[in-house]
Design a protein around this motif. Sequence first.
Motif, PDB file in Angstrom:
ATOM      1  N   LYS A   1       0.829  -1.197   0.000  1.00  0.00           N
ATOM      2  CA  LYS A   1       0.000   0.000   0.000  1.00  0.00           C
ATOM      3  C   LYS A   1       0.868   1.253   0.000  1.00  0.00           C
ATOM      4  O   LYS A   1       2.007   1.241   0.433  1.00  0.00           O
ATOM      5  N   LYS A   2       0.291   2.317  -0.485  1.00  0.00           N
ATOM      6  CA  LYS A   2       1.028   3.554  -0.684  1.00  0.00           C
ATOM      7  C   LYS A   2       1.250   4.305   0.640  1.00  0.00           C
ATOM      8  O   LYS A   2       0.705   3.972   1.678  1.00  0.00           O
TER       9      LYS A   2
ATOM     10  N   VAL B   1       1.416   7.320   3.547  1.00  0.00           N
ATOM     11  CA  VAL B   1       0.589   8.353   4.159  1.00  0.00           C
ATOM     12  C   VAL B   1       1.508   9.514   4.524  1.00  0.00           C
ATOM     13  O   VAL B   1       2.510   9.321   5.211  1.00  0.00           O
TER      14      VAL B   1
ATOM     15  N   SER C   1      -0.268   9.323  -5.473  1.00  0.00           N
ATOM     16  CA  SER C   1      -1.212   8.345  -4.923  1.00  0.00           C
ATOM     17  C   SER C   1      -1.167   8.262  -3.403  1.00  0.00           C
ATOM     18  O   SER C   1      -1.923   7.490  -2.799  1.00  0.00           O
ATOM     19  N   ALA C   2      -0.290   9.026  -2.759  1.00  0.00           N
ATOM     20  CA  ALA C   2      -0.182   8.974  -1.298  1.00  0.00           C
ATOM     21  C   ALA C   2      -1.468   9.459  -0.650  1.00  0.00           C
ATOM     22  O   ALA C   2      -2.157  10.350  -1.154  1.00  0.00           O
ATOM     23  N   ARG C   3      -1.809   8.866   0.491  1.00  0.00           N
ATOM     24  CA  ARG C   3      -2.901   9.360   1.324  1.00  0.00           C
ATOM     25  C   ARG C   3      -2.371  10.476   2.215  1.00  0.00           C
ATOM     26  O   ARG C   3      -1.160  10.581   2.446  1.00  0.00           O
ATOM     27  N   VAL C   4      -3.258  11.293   2.740  1.00  0.00           N
ATOM     28  CA  VAL C   4      -2.848  12.418   3.595  1.00  0.00           C
ATOM     29  C   VAL C   4      -3.613  12.376   4.907  1.00  0.00           C
ATOM     30  O   VAL C   4      -4.843  12.261   4.914  1.00  0.00           O
ATOM     31  N   ALA C   5      -2.872  12.445   6.006  1.00  0.00           N
ATOM     32  CA  ALA C   5      -3.448  12.650   7.332  1.00  0.00           C
ATOM     33  C   ALA C   5      -3.121  14.072   7.755  1.00  0.00           C
ATOM     34  O   ALA C   5      -2.085  14.622   7.378  1.00  0.00           O
TER      35      ALA C   5
ATOM     36  N   PRO D   1      -6.372   8.417   7.458  1.00  0.00           N
ATOM     37  CA  PRO D   1      -6.941   7.212   6.846  1.00  0.00           C
ATOM     38  C   PRO D   1      -7.170   6.122   7.886  1.00  0.00           C
ATOM     39  O   PRO D   1      -6.509   6.092   8.932  1.00  0.00           O
TER      40      PRO D   1
ATOM     41  N   ARG E   1       0.417   0.960   6.321  1.00  0.00           N
ATOM     42  CA  ARG E   1       1.101   1.937   5.486  1.00  0.00           C
ATOM     43  C   ARG E   1       2.304   2.551   6.199  1.00  0.00           C
ATOM     44  O   ARG E   1       2.346   2.603   7.423  1.00  0.00           O
TER      45      ARG E   1
END
Length: 209
Positions: A70-71, A73, A94-98, A119, A125
């Motif tokens: 998985k990508k 964060v 494609s990274a998620r952001v917190a 996320p 991750r």
Amino acid sequence: MQGVTVVEHPLVQHKLTLMRQKDRSTKGFRQLLNEIGMLLLYEVTRDLPLEAVEIETPVTRMMAPQLVGKKLVLAPILRAGVGFLDGMLDLVPSARVAHVGLYRDPETLSAVEYYFKAPSDLEDRLVLVLDPMLATANSAVAAVDRLKERGARDLRIVCLLAAPEGIAHFTSVHPEVPIWTASIDERLNEHGYIVPGLGDAGDRMYGTR
């Protein structure tokens, strides 16, 4: 220092010197922070795992490396950490952001949380905690505490400058979380600012005082 990587790439060091200059414009400071964030991300992710996949080029078929799992964060500590975000997302879209909202109490220098959104699958991750300044490290400690509570297990700190006092504090609480920085400066002053430093990164990004 154990657990700390100083990124000594010439482009990183050159851009950091430009950012330290007190007459650097708000626009220039913000642009440099964006650029240096991208360069730091390149260094902090150089050990990401790869797998071989079969692809077809215009000429032939071949086995080629591709990121596995998985990508990322990206977890900026508001507000200054956001300055790293756009450059890093350009590199890894494609990274998620917190988002971790913390401010430093001016009297106690302790971190006070006012916002948190992340996320749901942090445990799967790599989470990069972004904050330009690792000064007292109170904010970084609080951010990692909160992310661990949400399930994060693989974390790294990415900062522009670090003070020896901040490194010592952070590593005493989270010794397994490595730190990447462009510079370890001399010390903290009586107000908790890094010396020689570059001032308050958030104020210089947004033109506030």
